[in-house]
Design an enzyme around this catalytic site. Sequence first.
Site, PDB file in Angstrom:
ATOM      1  N   SER A   1     -47.105 -24.304  44.172  1.00 55.39           N
ATOM      2  CA  SER A   1     -45.768 -23.867  43.784  1.00 55.39           C
ATOM      3  C   SER A   1     -44.636 -24.662  44.415  1.00 55.39           C
ATOM      4  CB  SER A   1     -45.585 -22.385  44.119  1.00 55.39           C
ATOM      5  OG  SER A   1     -45.738 -22.165  45.511  1.00 55.39           O
TER       6      SER A   1
ATOM      7  N   LYS B   1     -44.090 -14.486  35.604  1.00 51.97           N
ATOM      8  CA  LYS B   1     -43.525 -15.834  35.510  1.00 51.97           C
ATOM      9  C   LYS B   1     -43.425 -16.220  34.035  1.00 51.97           C
ATOM     10  CE  LYS B   1     -44.734 -17.207  40.194  1.00 51.97           C
ATOM     11  NZ  LYS B   1     -45.062 -15.861  40.701  1.00 51.97           N
TER      12      LYS B   1
ATOM     13  N   HIS C   1     -48.719 -20.198  38.594  1.00 48.74           N
ATOM     14  CA  HIS C   1     -47.787 -21.125  37.947  1.00 48.74           C
ATOM     15  C   HIS C   1     -48.455 -21.946  36.839  1.00 48.74           C
ATOM     16  CE1 HIS C   1     -44.263 -20.513  40.549  1.00 48.74           C
ATOM     17  NE2 HIS C   1     -45.156 -20.266  41.490  1.00 48.74           N
TER      18      HIS C   1
END
Length: 392
Positions: free
Chosen positions: A181, A240, A209
């Site tokens: 990240s 996310k 991610h």
Amino acid sequence: MGKLDYLRENVEMLKAEGTYRKLPVNHGPCANVINLNGRRVVNLSSNNYLGLANHPRLIDAAKRATEHYGVGAGSVRTIVGNQNLLEELEKILAEFKEEEAVTCFQSGLNCNIGTIQAVVSKDDLIVSDELNHASIIDGIRLSRADKAIYRHNDMEDLERILQEKRAAYRNVLIITDGVFSMDGDLAKLPEIVELAKKYDCLTYVDDAHGSGVLGRGGRGTVDHFGLNGQIDFIIGTLSKAIGVVGGYVASKKIVKEWLLHRARPLLFSTALPPAATAATIEAVKILMESEEYTEKLWENARYFKEGLKSHGFDIGKSETPITPVMIGEEAKTMEFSRELLEEGVFVSGIVYPTVPKGTGRCRVMLSASHTKEDLDFALRAFEKVGKNLGII
């Protein structure tokens, strides 16, 4: 001396170092352009990769679920919090991920602190990449297993540890982020899987991610490398790219059975609210229908990275839409972030202890929702501030 004076001293130290911050306040949806602290700015600091956080289909699904189920699940899953809507979400996520089963948690952090302690014990060893996310580190600490740390993405160092230690333990669990990240680089999953097979180890990938970003239609880093069915524990977030809140573990069915009996966040914390569950189902349906959003995200990411590089910025070793603009010194990193905000661009400064001292960076997070006008505006601001501060 007051009992809390030590905290005041700590805060004053942050101020002296130039790393003290006040929380910004967003007065609207998390979009490409936001009302931050009462002014309009281009937002380059959210995890809303696909722009789904305020998508009309998700909002409508959340409204309908709230009207039918209410605003809260009202219980942990093991009592009456396991609503049929949550079962539906797990089913569609398993189909999307092309794995046997999915277990949903209240957050990605809860996935890691709940799953790691449930699947290893004092007779086991965890081997973890040195740059793994903080929630993995916390999950390891909560387990009773021994741990060993290998140098970031260094497969020779990983194999050295396995050679030295594998025989002494019942189970060995190799843990890595899928996408790291802070730097935006990828784990070497094919090599990790190969080593896991060679040394009879379990594999665990936190793909927070990568979910919704990499792979076919955003199926993640595991899919990106064609390793479906070969990773024992795949962690993803729903907060996310998916745009809502929560986390999940994709795995074999037997793993789900065990987690529902032993994962502490599921046993001791109320289940996801119905509105979030319904909105997430809608988001997954959107990803299964089209690659439009993921393609737009990558188009924007490539465009902005090229723009930064053409101005002379160091963007590290990013392989994803996470784009660190490397500054180095902590105070200068925060100054760069503040000056960008003055120019109408919000990019969060990342400094110690989130990253090692001397490696401060402003982390750009691109989204499918950004227009070319947004990106050009931001690039002009980066160029101006970068020159003013002597970074380029």
